[in-house]
Motif scaffolding. Structure first.
Motif, PDB file in Angstrom:
ATOM      1  N   ILE A 162       1.002   5.649 -10.347  1.00 15.25           N
ATOM      2  CA  ILE A 162       0.672   6.814  -9.514  1.00 15.25           C
ATOM      3  C   ILE A 162       1.285   6.709  -8.115  1.00 15.25           C
ATOM      4  N   THR A 163       1.421   5.506  -7.595  1.00 15.99           N
ATOM      5  CA  THR A 163       1.968   5.345  -6.236  1.00 15.99           C
ATOM      6  C   THR A 163       3.431   5.780  -6.160  1.00 15.99           C
ATOM      7  N   THR A 164       4.131   5.709  -7.272  1.00 18.22           N
ATOM      8  CA  THR A 164       5.532   6.119  -7.270  1.00 18.22           C
ATOM      9  C   THR A 164       5.687   7.555  -7.793  1.00 18.22           C
ATOM     10  N   ALA A 182      14.108   1.044  -3.407  1.00 16.46           N
ATOM     11  CA  ALA A 182      14.279  -0.259  -2.752  1.00 16.46           C
ATOM     12  C   ALA A 182      13.228  -1.229  -3.272  1.00 16.46           C
ATOM     13  N   GLY A 183      13.675  -2.344  -3.857  1.00 14.09           N
ATOM     14  CA  GLY A 183      12.776  -3.366  -4.403  1.00 14.09           C
ATOM     15  C   GLY A 183      12.484  -3.107  -5.857  1.00 14.09           C
ATOM     16  N   LEU A 184      12.918  -4.027  -6.721  1.00 14.88           N
ATOM     17  CA  LEU A 184      12.636  -3.835  -8.153  1.00 14.88           C
ATOM     18  C   LEU A 184      11.514  -4.795  -8.571  1.00 14.88           C
ATOM     19  N   GLY A 185      10.288  -4.381  -8.241  1.00 15.84           N
ATOM     20  CA  GLY A 185       9.097  -5.121  -8.671  1.00 15.84           C
ATOM     21  C   GLY A 185       8.215  -4.186  -9.476  1.00 15.84           C
ATOM     22  N   GLY A 186       6.892  -4.367  -9.349  1.00 10.36           N
ATOM     23  CA  GLY A 186       5.948  -3.540 -10.107  1.00 10.36           C
ATOM     24  C   GLY A 186       6.096  -2.059  -9.789  1.00 10.36           C
ATOM     25  N   LEU A 187       6.060  -1.714  -8.506  1.00 12.51           N
ATOM     26  CA  LEU A 187       6.210  -0.307  -8.124  1.00 12.51           C
ATOM     27  C   LEU A 187       7.634   0.169  -8.394  1.00 12.51           C
ATOM     28  N   GLY A 188       8.610  -0.657  -7.996  1.00  9.60           N
ATOM     29  CA  GLY A 188      10.010  -0.258  -8.093  1.00  9.60           C
ATOM     30  C   GLY A 188      10.411   0.097  -9.518  1.00  9.60           C
ATOM     31  N   ALA A 248       7.726  -7.090   1.788  1.00  4.62           N
ATOM     32  CA  ALA A 248       7.846  -7.993   2.938  1.00  4.62           C
ATOM     33  C   ALA A 248       8.684  -7.313   4.024  1.00  4.62           C
ATOM     34  N   LYS A 249       8.633  -7.893   5.230  1.00  2.15           N
ATOM     35  CA  LYS A 249       9.341  -7.278   6.356  1.00  2.15           C
ATOM     36  C   LYS A 249      10.843  -7.136   6.052  1.00  2.15           C
ATOM     37  N   HIS A 250      11.423  -6.002   6.372  1.00  3.95           N
ATOM     38  CA  HIS A 250      12.853  -5.758   6.179  1.00  3.95           C
ATOM     39  C   HIS A 250      13.289  -4.739   7.224  1.00  3.95           C
ATOM     40  N   CYS A 267       8.094   5.395   2.557  1.00  2.88           N
ATOM     41  CA  CYS A 267       7.578   4.027   2.467  1.00  2.88           C
ATOM     42  C   CYS A 267       6.306   4.020   1.625  1.00  2.88           C
ATOM     43  N   VAL A 268       6.324   3.247   0.561  1.00  4.47           N
ATOM     44  CA  VAL A 268       5.083   2.960  -0.169  1.00  4.47           C
ATOM     45  C   VAL A 268       4.767   1.464  -0.104  1.00  4.47           C
ATOM     46  N   GLY A 269       5.788   0.636  -0.004  1.00  7.29           N
ATOM     47  CA  GLY A 269       5.573  -0.795   0.202  1.00  7.29           C
ATOM     48  C   GLY A 269       4.842  -0.986   1.521  1.00  7.29           C
ATOM     49  N   ALA A 270       3.997  -2.008   1.580  1.00  8.43           N
ATOM     50  CA  ALA A 270       3.137  -2.173   2.756  1.00  8.43           C
ATOM     51  C   ALA A 270       3.204  -3.595   3.310  1.00  8.43           C
ATOM     52  N   ARG A 330       4.748 -16.588  -8.349  1.00 12.88           N
ATOM     53  CA  ARG A 330       5.976 -15.976  -8.889  1.00 12.88           C
ATOM     54  C   ARG A 330       6.195 -14.578  -8.292  1.00 12.88           C
ATOM     55  N   MET A 331       5.103 -13.834  -8.096  1.00 13.14           N
ATOM     56  CA  MET A 331       5.252 -12.481  -7.532  1.00 13.14           C
ATOM     57  C   MET A 331       5.839 -12.563  -6.118  1.00 13.14           C
ATOM     58  N   LEU A 332       5.397 -13.554  -5.358  1.00 15.29           N
ATOM     59  CA  LEU A 332       5.916 -13.717  -3.992  1.00 15.29           C
ATOM     60  C   LEU A 332       7.415 -13.968  -3.986  1.00 15.29           C
TER      61      LEU A 332
HETATM   62  P1  NAP Z   1       6.227  -6.697  -6.204  1.00 23.20           P
HETATM   63  O1  NAP Z   1       6.080  -6.519  -7.663  1.00 23.20           O
HETATM   64  O2  NAP Z   1       6.071  -8.051  -5.624  1.00 23.20           O
HETATM   65  O3  NAP Z   1       7.658  -6.072  -5.783  1.00 23.20           O
HETATM   66  C1  NAP Z   1       8.139  -6.081  -4.475  1.00 23.20           C
HETATM   67  C2  NAP Z   1       9.658  -6.195  -4.515  1.00 23.20           C
HETATM   68  O4  NAP Z   1      10.133  -6.108  -3.181  1.00 23.20           O
HETATM   69  C3  NAP Z   1      10.186  -7.519  -5.022  1.00 23.20           C
HETATM   70  O5  NAP Z   1      10.280  -7.579  -6.414  1.00 23.20           O
HETATM   71  C4  NAP Z   1      11.565  -7.572  -4.375  1.00 23.20           C
HETATM   72  O6  NAP Z   1      12.489  -6.788  -5.153  1.00 23.20           O
HETATM   73  C5  NAP Z   1      11.372  -6.814  -3.072  1.00 23.20           C
HETATM   74  N1  NAP Z   1      11.272  -7.733  -1.926  1.00 23.20           N
HETATM   75  C6  NAP Z   1      10.378  -8.730  -1.735  1.00 23.20           C
HETATM   76  N2  NAP Z   1      10.595  -9.337  -0.551  1.00 23.20           N
HETATM   77  C7  NAP Z   1      11.643  -8.686   0.025  1.00 23.20           C
HETATM   78  C8  NAP Z   1      12.327  -8.821   1.278  1.00 23.20           C
HETATM   79  N3  NAP Z   1      11.973  -9.761   2.157  1.00 23.20           N
HETATM   80  N4  NAP Z   1      13.350  -7.964   1.546  1.00 23.20           N
HETATM   81  C9  NAP Z   1      13.705  -7.015   0.667  1.00 23.20           C
HETATM   82  N5  NAP Z   1      13.088  -6.868  -0.535  1.00 23.20           N
HETATM   83  C10 NAP Z   1      12.078  -7.677  -0.838  1.00 23.20           C
HETATM   84  O7  NAP Z   1       5.155  -5.794  -5.417  1.00 23.20           O
HETATM   85  P2  NAP Z   1       4.504  -4.393  -5.865  1.00 23.20           P
HETATM   86  O8  NAP Z   1       3.226  -4.665  -6.558  1.00 23.20           O
HETATM   87  O9  NAP Z   1       5.540  -3.546  -6.466  1.00 23.20           O
HETATM   88  O10 NAP Z   1       4.098  -3.814  -4.423  1.00 23.20           O
HETATM   89  C11 NAP Z   1       5.092  -3.521  -3.464  1.00 23.20           C
HETATM   90  C12 NAP Z   1       4.449  -3.168  -2.138  1.00 23.20           C
HETATM   91  O11 NAP Z   1       3.786  -1.909  -2.260  1.00 23.20           O
HETATM   92  C13 NAP Z   1       3.373  -4.138  -1.669  1.00 23.20           C
HETATM   93  O12 NAP Z   1       3.482  -4.280  -0.264  1.00 23.20           O
HETATM   94  C14 NAP Z   1       2.094  -3.434  -2.028  1.00 23.20           C
HETATM   95  O13 NAP Z   1       0.986  -3.828  -1.254  1.00 23.20           O
HETATM   96  C15 NAP Z   1       2.454  -2.008  -1.759  1.00 23.20           C
HETATM   97  N6  NAP Z   1       1.649  -0.980  -2.425  1.00 23.20           N
HETATM   98  C16 NAP Z   1       1.443   0.178  -1.750  1.00 23.20           C
HETATM   99  C17 NAP Z   1       0.736   1.199  -2.352  1.00 23.20           C
HETATM  100  C18 NAP Z   1       0.561   2.503  -1.646  1.00 23.20           C
HETATM  101  O14 NAP Z   1      -0.359   3.244  -1.976  1.00 23.20           O
HETATM  102  N7  NAP Z   1       1.421   2.854  -0.720  1.00 23.20           N
HETATM  103  C19 NAP Z   1       0.208   1.016  -3.634  1.00 23.20           C
HETATM  104  C20 NAP Z   1       0.464  -0.177  -4.295  1.00 23.20           C
HETATM  105  C21 NAP Z   1       1.185  -1.178  -3.684  1.00 23.20           C
HETATM  106  P3  NAP Z   1      14.029  -7.237  -5.337  1.00 23.20           P
HETATM  107  O15 NAP Z   1      13.974  -8.585  -5.995  1.00 23.20           O
HETATM  108  O16 NAP Z   1      14.584  -6.168  -6.205  1.00 23.20           O
HETATM  109  O17 NAP Z   1      14.643  -7.267  -3.974  1.00 23.20           O
END
Ligand code: NAP
Ligand code: ZN
Ligand code: ZN
Length: 347
Positions: A162-164, A182-188, A248-250, A267-270, A330-332
Motif C-alpha cells: 500500500i505504501t507504494t 530508488a532502492g530495491l528492497g521491500g518497498l522498492g 538510510a541517509k542519501h 519520499c516514502v523511505g524514512a 541482512r536487511m540493514l
Molecule cells: P529495505 O527492504 O531495507 O529496502 C531499502 C533499500 O534502500 C535497500 O534495499 C537498498 O536498496 C536501499 N538503501 C539502503 N541504504 C542505502 C543508502 N545508504 N543509500 C542508498 N540506498 C540505500 O526497507 P523497506 O522495508 O523497503 O523500507 C524502506 C524505507 O521505507 C524505510 O525507511 C522504512 O521505514 C520506510 N517506510 C515508509 C513507509 C511510509 O509510509 N512512508 C512505509 C513503510 C516503510 P539498493 O540495494 O537497491 O540500493
C-alpha cells in the motif's frame, strides 16, 4: 483478556525475544484472528532501535499481518470464523476528522492508533503488533484477503504494497510516464511491480549492481547503479517521477537532478537522519519534492483486490521467528529478496 505469545524488544538495546502479554477480549465489533504470517518491514527495525523517536517498550513489532478469523463479536458484519484477513499499519483512528471521513485514516488529525508502538484511541493502552500468535482488531480496520493468492506473499502488501500503490495512484503514474524507483528492497520491489502494472517505463536506481537481473525479472525496463558516476550522469533529467524508498541517509539533491522539468520526487523511505535540500535543486525545472504515508483503509482494500485480480504478490523469503535478529542484520545490508516473512507457526 487473551493471553498472547509474541516476540518483543524490552528496550532499544536488547534483541527480540519471546514475551507473553494480554490482548483485550473480543468486543462486539472486534475480530480476533490467528496470525499465520507477518512481514518484516524496515520500519520494524527503525522503531525497535528508537531511530525515529523514543518508542513504547516492551515492543512487539509487525504490521504486515495475515491469518484466519478465530472469533468475531456479536455485531461484526463483514467477517466470519475461518475467513482470511489482514491488518496493516493501523488498528484504529478517530473516525470523525476530515481525513478519516475521506478514508485517509493514515493522516488522522487526532492521531491514529498504529498497530504497534502506538496507543489505542483511549490514548492509554499500548498496541502490540504481528510478531505474535493472535490479534484483536475492530472490524473496520480488518482487511479481506483473497484465497487466490499465496497467503504468506500477501502479507507484505499490507505495508510495502500500500505504501507504494498509494502514491503511484495519487500522482496517476502510468502509461507515457518514466518512473524511477530508488532502492530495491521491500518497498522498492513492490513499486516496480505496480509501476509496470500501471504501464509506466520503470527504472531502478540502486546501490547494488548485483540486483540488476532481479530488477529486470520484476519487470523493470532499466537499471542504474547510483554509485557509478557515469551511469548517474547519463540518467540526469530523465524521469517524470522518482519514488524514493531508501531507508538510510542519501543525497536527495543529487536524485532531484534526475527529474525532468515539472518532475516529482516522492519520499516514502524514512531515514532517521534529515537530509539538507537546496532550493536550487527544485527551482531549476519547477520540480516538486513530496511525501506519502502508507494508505487509508478503503485504498488498502482496493490495492488488495487489485493484486488478487492481477496476480501481484511480494517476492518473499520465509523465516523462523527465532532467526529475526539475523534477518534484521541482512536487511540493514540490503540483502533481502525482497521481503522477509515470518512463518508464525514457528513461534
Ligand atoms: P529495505 O527492504 O531495507 O529496502 C531499502 C533499500 O534502500 C535497500 O534495499 C537498498 O536498496 C536501499 N538503501 C539502503 N541504504 C542505502 C543508502 N545508504 N543509500 C542508498 N540506498 C540505500 O526497507 P523497506 O522495508 O523497503 O523500507 C524502506 C524505507 O521505507 C524505510 O525507511 C522504512 O521505514 C520506510 N517506510 C515508509 C513507509 C511510509 O509510509 N512512508 C512505509 C513503510 C516503510 P539498493 O540495494 O537497491 O540500493
Ligand atoms: Zn512497514
Ligand atoms: Zn481522524
Amino acid at each position: 483478556m487473551i493471553t498472547t505469545k509474541g516476540y518483543a524488544a524490552q528496550s532499544p538495546e536488547t534483541e527480540l525475544a519471546p514475551w507473553s502479554f494480554e490482548r483485550r477480549d473480543v468486543g462486539e465489533h472486534d475480530v480476533q484472528f490467528d496470525i499465520m504470517y507477518c512481514g518484516v518491514c524496515h520500519s520494524d527495525l527503525h522503531q525497535i532501535k528508537n531511530d525515529w523517536f523514543p518508542g513504547i517498550f516492551p515492543m512487539v513489532p509487525g504490521h504486515e499481518i495475515v491469518g484466519k478469523v478465530a472469533a468475531v463479536g456479536a455485531h461484526v458484519k463483514k467477517y466470519k470464523v475461518g475467513d482470511l484477513v489482514g491488518v496493516g499499519c493501523l488498528v484504529d483512528s478517530c473516525r470523525t476528522c476530515e481525513n478519516c471521513q475521506e478514508g485517509l485514516e493514515q493522516y488522522c488529525l487526532n492521531g491514529n492508533s498504529q498497530t504497534y508502538n502506538g496507543l489505542e484511541q483511549d490514548k492509554k493502552t499500548p498496541t502490540y503488533g504481528g510478531y505474535s500468535n493472535t490479534i484483536v482488531v475492530h472490524e473496520d480496520f480488518v482487511l479481506s484477503i483473497s484465497d487466490k493468492l499465496h497467503l504468506a506473499a500477501v502479507a507484505p502488501l499490507l505495508c510495502a504494497g500500500i505504501t507504494t500503490y498509494s502514491p503511484l495512484k495519487y500522482w496517476k503514474v502510468g502509461k507515457g510516464h518514466k518512473l524511477a524507483v530508488a532502492g530495491l528492497g521491500g518497498l522498492g520491489h513492490m513499486a516496480v511491480k505496480f509501476g509496470v502494472a500501471f504501464g509506466a517505463e520503470v527504472t531502478v536506481l540502486s546501490t547494488s549492481p548485483e540486483k540488476e537481473q532481479d530488477a529486470k525479472k520484476l519487470g523493470a525496463h532499466k537499471f542504474v547503479v547510483t554509485k557509478d558516476e557515469q551511469q548517474f550522469k547519463a540518467a540526469m533529467g530523465s524521469f517524470d517521477f522518482i519514488l524514493d524508498t531508501v531507508s538510510a541517509k542519501h543525497n536527495i539533491n543529487d536524485y532531484l537532478g534526475l527529474l525532468k522539468t515539472n518532475g516529482v520526487m516522492i519520499c516514502v523511505g524514512a531515514p532517521s537522519e534529515p537530509s539538507p535540500i537546496s532550493a536550487f535543486a527544485i527551482i531549476g525545472g519547477r520540480k516538486s519534492l513530496a511525501g506519502s504515508g502508507i494508505g487509508g483503509l478503503p485504498e488498502t482494500q482496493e490495492m488488495l483486490d487489485y493484486c488478487a485480480e492481477h496476480n501481484i504478490v511480494s517476492d518473499i523469503e520465509m523465516i523462523d521467528i527465532k532467526d529475526i535478529s539475523s534477518a534484521y542484520e541482512r536487511m540493514l545490508k540490503g540483502d533481502v529478496k525482497y521481503r522477509f516473512v515470518i512463518d508464525m507457526a514457528t513461534l
